[in-house]
Motif scaffolding. Structure first.
Motif, PDB file in Angstrom:
ATOM      1  N   LYS A  66       0.831  -1.207   0.000  1.00 14.11           N
ATOM      2  CA  LYS A  66       0.000   0.000   0.000  1.00 14.11           C
ATOM      3  C   LYS A  66       0.869   1.262   0.000  1.00 14.11           C
ATOM      4  CE  LYS A  66      -3.450   2.533   2.605  1.00 14.11           C
ATOM      5  NZ  LYS A  66      -3.974   2.814   3.914  1.00 14.11           N
ATOM      6  N   ALA A  67       1.893   1.275   0.838  1.00 14.05           N
ATOM      7  CA  ALA A  67       2.764   2.456   0.915  1.00 14.05           C
ATOM      8  C   ALA A  67       3.523   2.665  -0.393  1.00 14.05           C
ATOM      9  CB  ALA A  67       3.740   2.316   2.082  1.00 14.05           C
ATOM     10  N   THR A  68       3.974   1.576  -1.004  1.00 12.61           N
ATOM     11  CA  THR A  68       4.672   1.683  -2.289  1.00 12.61           C
ATOM     12  C   THR A  68       3.721   2.177  -3.369  1.00 12.61           C
ATOM     13  OG1 THR A  68       6.109  -0.157  -1.618  1.00 12.61           O
ATOM     14  CG2 THR A  68       6.097   0.434  -3.959  1.00 12.61           C
ATOM     15  N   ILE A  71       3.108   5.914  -3.096  1.00 12.21           N
ATOM     16  CA  ILE A  71       4.222   6.695  -3.647  1.00 12.21           C
ATOM     17  C   ILE A  71       4.164   6.681  -5.165  1.00 12.21           C
ATOM     18  CG2 ILE A  71       6.737   6.681  -3.984  1.00 12.21           C
ATOM     19  CD1 ILE A  71       6.980   5.862  -1.009  1.00 12.21           C
ATOM     20  N   MET A  72       3.975   5.491  -5.739  1.00  6.69           N
ATOM     21  CA  MET A  72       3.979   5.369  -7.198  1.00  6.69           C
ATOM     22  C   MET A  72       2.763   6.043  -7.841  1.00  6.69           C
ATOM     23  SD  MET A  72       5.544   1.522  -7.615  1.00  6.69           S
ATOM     24  CE  MET A  72       5.566   1.555  -9.409  1.00  6.69           C
ATOM     25  N   LEU A  73       1.656   6.122  -7.120  1.00  9.29           N
ATOM     26  CA  LEU A  73       0.501   6.853  -7.649  1.00  9.29           C
ATOM     27  C   LEU A  73       0.814   8.337  -7.759  1.00  9.29           C
ATOM     28  CD1 LEU A  73      -2.465   5.112  -5.782  1.00  9.29           C
ATOM     29  CD2 LEU A  73      -2.059   5.115  -8.261  1.00  9.29           C
ATOM     30  N   GLU A  74       1.630   8.828  -6.837  1.00  9.42           N
ATOM     31  CA  GLU A  74       2.014  10.244  -6.877  1.00  9.42           C
ATOM     32  C   GLU A  74       3.027  10.506  -7.989  1.00  9.42           C
ATOM     33  OE1 GLU A  74       3.172  13.181  -3.447  1.00  9.42           O
ATOM     34  OE2 GLU A  74       4.986  12.178  -4.164  1.00  9.42           O
ATOM     35  N   ASN A  75       3.977   9.591  -8.178  1.00 13.54           N
ATOM     36  CA  ASN A  75       5.064   9.852  -9.112  1.00 13.54           C
ATOM     37  C   ASN A  75       5.758   8.553  -9.523  1.00 13.54           C
ATOM     38  OD1 ASN A  75       7.104  11.309 -10.543  1.00 13.54           O
ATOM     39  ND2 ASN A  75       8.455  11.008  -8.798  1.00 13.54           N
ATOM     40  N   LEU A  76       6.107   8.449 -10.785  1.00 16.31           N
ATOM     41  CA  LEU A  76       6.894   7.322 -11.292  1.00 16.31           C
ATOM     42  C   LEU A  76       8.244   7.764 -11.851  1.00 16.31           C
ATOM     43  CD1 LEU A  76       4.190   5.250 -13.226  1.00 16.31           C
ATOM     44  CD2 LEU A  76       5.346   4.618 -11.108  1.00 16.31           C
ATOM     45  N   VAL A 175       0.237  -3.059  -6.957  1.00 16.58           N
ATOM     46  CA  VAL A 175       1.084  -1.871  -6.863  1.00 16.58           C
ATOM     47  C   VAL A 175       1.384  -1.254  -8.227  1.00 16.58           C
ATOM     48  CG1 VAL A 175       3.328  -0.999  -6.074  1.00 16.58           C
ATOM     49  CG2 VAL A 175       2.147  -2.772  -4.744  1.00 16.58           C
ATOM     50  N   VAL A 176       1.975  -2.023  -9.112  1.00 19.90           N
ATOM     51  CA  VAL A 176       2.513  -1.465 -10.353  1.00 19.90           C
ATOM     52  C   VAL A 176       1.426  -1.065 -11.343  1.00 19.90           C
ATOM     53  CG1 VAL A 176       4.040  -1.904 -12.314  1.00 19.90           C
ATOM     54  CG2 VAL A 176       4.667  -2.722 -10.037  1.00 19.90           C
ATOM     55  N   ILE A 177       0.512  -1.955 -11.642  1.00 19.42           N
ATOM     56  CA  ILE A 177      -0.515  -1.654 -12.643  1.00 19.42           C
ATOM     57  C   ILE A 177      -1.382  -0.464 -12.227  1.00 19.42           C
ATOM     58  CG2 ILE A 177      -2.586  -2.544 -13.793  1.00 19.42           C
ATOM     59  CD1 ILE A 177      -1.050  -5.225 -14.069  1.00 19.42           C
ATOM     60  N   PRO A 178      -1.835  -0.368 -10.947  1.00 15.16           N
ATOM     61  CA  PRO A 178      -2.614   0.827 -10.590  1.00 15.16           C
ATOM     62  C   PRO A 178      -1.820   2.124 -10.796  1.00 15.16           C
ATOM     63  CG  PRO A 178      -2.894  -0.851  -8.910  1.00 15.16           C
ATOM     64  CD  PRO A 178      -1.820  -1.345  -9.840  1.00 15.16           C
ATOM     65  N   ALA A 179      -0.534   2.117 -10.453  1.00 14.81           N
ATOM     66  CA  ALA A 179       0.280   3.327 -10.612  1.00 14.81           C
ATOM     67  C   ALA A 179       0.490   3.661 -12.073  1.00 14.81           C
ATOM     68  CB  ALA A 179       1.628   3.148  -9.904  1.00 14.81           C
ATOM     69  N   HIS A 183      -1.059   6.939 -14.314  1.00 14.01           N
ATOM     70  CA  HIS A 183      -0.215   7.837 -15.094  1.00 14.01           C
ATOM     71  C   HIS A 183      -0.353   7.577 -16.602  1.00 14.01           C
ATOM     72  CE1 HIS A 183       1.831   9.488 -11.584  1.00 14.01           C
ATOM     73  NE2 HIS A 183       1.854   8.273 -11.094  1.00 14.01           N
ATOM     74  N   SER A 184      -1.377   6.811 -16.978  1.00 11.89           N
ATOM     75  CA  SER A 184      -1.693   6.498 -18.379  1.00 11.89           C
ATOM     76  C   SER A 184      -0.522   5.872 -19.133  1.00 11.89           C
ATOM     77  CB  SER A 184      -2.168   7.742 -19.115  1.00 11.89           C
ATOM     78  OG  SER A 184      -3.302   8.273 -18.482  1.00 11.89           O
ATOM     79  N   LEU A 185       0.180   4.949 -18.453  1.00 13.18           N
ATOM     80  CA  LEU A 185       1.311   4.277 -19.087  1.00 13.18           C
ATOM     81  C   LEU A 185       1.004   2.829 -19.435  1.00 13.18           C
ATOM     82  CD1 LEU A 185       4.103   5.749 -16.827  1.00 13.18           C
ATOM     83  CD2 LEU A 185       3.594   6.384 -19.174  1.00 13.18           C
ATOM     84  N   MET A 186      -0.185   2.355 -19.155  1.00  7.02           N
ATOM     85  CA  MET A 186      -0.518   0.967 -19.481  1.00  7.02           C
ATOM     86  C   MET A 186      -1.702   0.958 -20.432  1.00  7.02           C
ATOM     87  SD  MET A 186       1.269  -1.339 -17.119  1.00  7.02           S
ATOM     88  CE  MET A 186       0.595  -2.727 -17.844  1.00  7.02           C
TER      89      MET A 186
END
Length: 186
Positions: A66-68, A71-76, A175-179, A183-186
């Motif tokens: 969740k914490a990761t 962070i990734m939702l805010e910035n990649l 974690v990864v796919i939601p982030a 950010h519209s990268l998937m």
């Protein structure tokens, strides 16, 4: 609980002759087994003085995820001066895994998100040790006790992760796919 190394361990692996007793105590002494493993390698010389070892409380992994994710939702995007703490040596492992803590904390300067992440990691990684170098050549400046593959925010990084089967992991779903989607990268 899991006893594991976030890096490679020299070919001898865990010194089971020192650890079997720890595993079969009435209450298994996992920290003792990890300490024995570290101590075994820490007295070696040259490239054999190489060891990272951790004990994880798996009941706490969801907080780390969740914490990761937060962070990734805010910035990649990593800072321009970021140099990942790689854990792999040689062509087979060089670009496969990195220090999760240093990576995640480098993605944000938001003190609240950093604190949330560090608190989750402190609860999850209940023991960790690392020699100063791996294989007498790779300086371990950052060792949170957990390694991770880093999916890069470009087509090559995403396709590489797909080739490794990374998107089949629950971590990827949580974690990864939601982030990346945010950010519209998937």
């Amino acid at each position: 609980y899991v006893v594991a190394s976030p890096t490679e361990i020299p070919s001898d692996g865990m010194p089971y002759n020192l650890n079997v007793g720890c595993f079969f105590e009435l209450v298994p002494d996992l920290k003792g087994a990890a300490r024995n493993t570290f101590d075994y390698y820490d007295v070696q010389s040259g490239k054999y003085r190489s060891c990272t070892i951790s004990v994880y409380d798996m009941s706490k992994i969801d907080r780390v995820a969740k914490a990761t994710r937060n962070i990734m939702l805010e910035n990649l995007i990593l800072p321009a001066d970021y140099t990942p703490q790689g854990y792999g040596v040689g062509n087979k492992f060089r670009d496969k895994y990195y220090d999760l803590g240093y990576y995640a904390l480098s993605l944000t300067d938001n003190a609240s998100l950093q604190s949330e992440f560090q608190s989750a990691m402190d609860d999850f990684v209940i023991y960790k040790e690392a020699t100063d170098y791996m294989w007498n050549s790779l300086k371990l400046e950052h060792c949170s006790g957990v390694s991770s593959y880093i999916v890069k925010a470009d087509d090559e990084g995403i396709s590489k992760a797909d080739n490794y089967g990374y998107f089949d992991l629950e971590w990827s779903d949580d974690v990864v796919i939601p982030a990346f989607s945010a950010h519209s990268l998937m």
